[in-house]
Design a protein around this motif. Structure first.
Motif, PDB file in Angstrom:
ATOM      1  N   GLU A 168      -9.342  16.515 -22.143  1.00  0.00           N
ATOM      2  CA  GLU A 168     -10.792  16.664 -22.011  1.00  0.00           C
ATOM      3  C   GLU A 168     -11.225  18.048 -21.545  1.00  0.00           C
ATOM      4  O   GLU A 168     -12.271  18.550 -21.960  1.00  0.00           O
ATOM      5  N   ARG A 169     -10.400  18.689 -20.671  1.00  0.00           N
ATOM      6  CA  ARG A 169     -10.855  19.943 -20.061  1.00  0.00           C
ATOM      7  C   ARG A 169      -9.850  21.081 -20.119  1.00  0.00           C
ATOM      8  O   ARG A 169     -10.150  22.194 -19.686  1.00  0.00           O
ATOM      9  N   GLY A 170      -8.655  20.824 -20.628  1.00  0.00           N
ATOM     10  CA  GLY A 170      -7.666  21.881 -20.749  1.00  0.00           C
ATOM     11  C   GLY A 170      -6.779  22.010 -19.527  1.00  0.00           C
ATOM     12  O   GLY A 170      -7.085  21.474 -18.451  1.00  0.00           O
ATOM     13  N   SER A 171      -5.681  22.750 -19.686  1.00  0.00           N
ATOM     14  CA  SER A 171      -4.697  22.860 -18.608  1.00  0.00           C
ATOM     15  C   SER A 171      -5.244  23.598 -17.394  1.00  0.00           C
ATOM     16  O   SER A 171      -4.795  23.376 -16.266  1.00  0.00           O
ATOM     17  N   GLY A 172      -6.222  24.482 -17.613  1.00  0.00           N
ATOM     18  CA  GLY A 172      -6.790  25.218 -16.494  1.00  0.00           C
ATOM     19  C   GLY A 172      -7.499  24.331 -15.490  1.00  0.00           C
ATOM     20  O   GLY A 172      -7.662  24.711 -14.323  1.00  0.00           O
ATOM     21  N   ALA A 173      -7.920  23.150 -15.924  1.00  0.00           N
ATOM     22  CA  ALA A 173      -8.645  22.235 -15.039  1.00  0.00           C
ATOM     23  C   ALA A 173      -7.711  21.332 -14.244  1.00  0.00           C
ATOM     24  O   ALA A 173      -8.166  20.589 -13.370  1.00  0.00           O
ATOM     25  N   VAL A 176       1.387  15.528 -38.352  1.00  0.00           N
ATOM     26  CA  VAL A 176      -0.022  15.921 -38.400  1.00  0.00           C
ATOM     27  C   VAL A 176      -0.878  14.928 -37.615  1.00  0.00           C
ATOM     28  O   VAL A 176      -1.767  15.326 -36.849  1.00  0.00           O
ATOM     29  N   ASP A 177      -0.616  13.640 -37.770  1.00  0.00           N
ATOM     30  CA  ASP A 177      -1.374  12.631 -37.024  1.00  0.00           C
ATOM     31  C   ASP A 177      -1.192  12.816 -35.521  1.00  0.00           C
ATOM     32  O   ASP A 177      -2.150  12.707 -34.746  1.00  0.00           O
ATOM     33  N   PHE A 178       0.039  13.080 -35.100  1.00  0.00           N
ATOM     34  CA  PHE A 178       0.331  13.300 -33.682  1.00  0.00           C
ATOM     35  C   PHE A 178      -0.451  14.501 -33.164  1.00  0.00           C
ATOM     36  O   PHE A 178      -1.061  14.459 -32.092  1.00  0.00           O
ATOM     37  N   ALA A 179      -0.440  15.579 -33.932  1.00  0.00           N
ATOM     38  CA  ALA A 179      -1.111  16.811 -33.511  1.00  0.00           C
ATOM     39  C   ALA A 179      -2.617  16.635 -33.428  1.00  0.00           C
ATOM     40  O   ALA A 179      -3.259  17.093 -32.475  1.00  0.00           O
ATOM     41  N   LEU A 180      -3.200  15.981 -34.417  1.00  0.00           N
ATOM     42  CA  LEU A 180      -4.653  15.813 -34.432  1.00  0.00           C
ATOM     43  C   LEU A 180      -5.124  14.844 -33.354  1.00  0.00           C
ATOM     44  O   LEU A 180      -6.252  14.951 -32.869  1.00  0.00           O
ATOM     45  N   ALA A 181      -4.255  13.915 -32.965  1.00  0.00           N
ATOM     46  CA  ALA A 181      -4.624  12.958 -31.922  1.00  0.00           C
ATOM     47  C   ALA A 181      -4.694  13.624 -30.553  1.00  0.00           C
ATOM     48  O   ALA A 181      -5.472  13.204 -29.692  1.00  0.00           O
ATOM     49  N   ASP A 182      -3.889  14.674 -30.337  1.00  0.00           N
ATOM     50  CA  ASP A 182      -3.864  15.325 -29.022  1.00  0.00           C
ATOM     51  C   ASP A 182      -3.447  16.785 -29.171  1.00  0.00           C
ATOM     52  O   ASP A 182      -2.347  17.171 -28.771  1.00  0.00           O
ATOM     53  N   GLU A 239      -0.412  10.161 -16.596  1.00  0.00           N
ATOM     54  CA  GLU A 239      -1.462   9.595 -17.450  1.00  0.00           C
ATOM     55  C   GLU A 239      -2.803  10.268 -17.181  1.00  0.00           C
ATOM     56  O   GLU A 239      -3.529  10.642 -18.108  1.00  0.00           O
ATOM     57  N   ARG A 240      -3.119  10.435 -15.906  1.00  0.00           N
ATOM     58  CA  ARG A 240      -4.384  11.071 -15.548  1.00  0.00           C
ATOM     59  C   ARG A 240      -4.383  12.549 -15.935  1.00  0.00           C
ATOM     60  O   ARG A 240      -5.397  13.091 -16.404  1.00  0.00           O
ATOM     61  N   ALA A 241      -3.245  13.208 -15.754  1.00  0.00           N
ATOM     62  CA  ALA A 241      -3.143  14.622 -16.095  1.00  0.00           C
ATOM     63  C   ALA A 241      -3.314  14.837 -17.595  1.00  0.00           C
ATOM     64  O   ALA A 241      -3.959  15.800 -18.025  1.00  0.00           O
ATOM     65  N   GLU A 242      -2.757  13.947 -18.395  1.00  0.00           N
ATOM     66  CA  GLU A 242      -2.899  14.092 -19.845  1.00  0.00           C
ATOM     67  C   GLU A 242      -4.352  13.896 -20.270  1.00  0.00           C
ATOM     68  O   GLU A 242      -4.838  14.575 -21.178  1.00  0.00           O
ATOM     69  N   LEU A 243      -5.046  12.993 -19.608  1.00  0.00           N
ATOM     70  CA  LEU A 243      -6.465  12.795 -19.902  1.00  0.00           C
ATOM     71  C   LEU A 243      -7.260  14.055 -19.562  1.00  0.00           C
ATOM     72  O   LEU A 243      -8.112  14.496 -20.341  1.00  0.00           O
TER      73      LEU A 243
END
Length: 202
Positions: free
Chosen positions: A25-30, A96-102, A17-21
């Motif tokens: 917010e900051r991308g996989s590099g973070a 499309v809704d799924f993609a735009l949400a995340d 959950e925290r990783a997805e947040l």
């Protein structure tokens, strides 16, 4: 206030959950297992009990994403009408809704499934997503609503435009005005291209 330590049974879910947040917010590099441990108030080595490497964490995030996408599309189709067009429209709008949400998660899902280190579970989840499109086309053919031909080839012509629309939407390309932002026109065009060929009158 001191952070409450997570119990053994819920640390994995909390890490995801925290990783997805963080991904959103900051991308996989973070993403960092050590930073996640600090955020959750556990020892630096605690995440290693569930994810030995950062790649294992990314793999798990992608797997979770595909499982949720498959479930989302299945529920959309179940709640739609019985025709190919109705089911296609429901699945396309849900995708499309799924993609735009995340969008960051979607990008990770498609990059992770091509990784040589991708788990078997991730590959199987991605395959279930592909199978949803094949079933839609196959059942449309059985009802005489979709032209004859290999379902995998027709499914490509069905979902490539939707995937392209998603790419335009998440990258900020200006889309037509209106509630559907032009998606319904894309769906109508796809459906017309799938119509069975009619023999000319003799």
């Amino acid at each position: 206030m001191k952070k409450r330590p997570y119990h053994h049974g819920d640390l994995r879910a909390a890490l995801l959950e925290r990783a997805e947040l963080t991904l959103r917010e900051r991308g996989s590099g973070a993403l960092s297992l050590r930073e996640l441990a600090r955020d959750l108030g556990v020892s630096p080595g605690a995440p290693g009990r569930h994810f030995r490497t950062k790649q294992a964490l990314l793999d798990a995030l992608a797997l979770s994403g595909f499982e949720r996408l498959v479930d989302t599309l299945a529920r959309a189709r179940e709640g739609a009408g019985e025709t190919f067009l109705e089911q296609l429209a429901a699945m396309a709008h849900s995708y499309v809704d799924f993609a735009l949400a995340d969008p960051a998660l979607l990008d990770l899902m498609f990059s992770a499934k091509h990784s040589p280190e991708a788990s078997q579970a991730l590959g199987e989840a991605a395959h279930r997503w592909v199978e949803q499109g094949l079933r839609l086309v196959d059942e449309g053919q059985r009802r005489g609503e979709v032209r004859a031909g290999p379902p995998e080839r027709i499914a490509l012509t069905v979902f490539a435009p939707v995937h392209g629309y998603v790419g335009m939407a998440v990258s900020g390309v200006p889309l037509p005005e209106g509630a559907d932002r032009g998606l319904d026109d894309v769906i109508t065009s796809i459906a017309r291209g799938c119509l069975p060929e009619r023999n000319p009158a003799t």
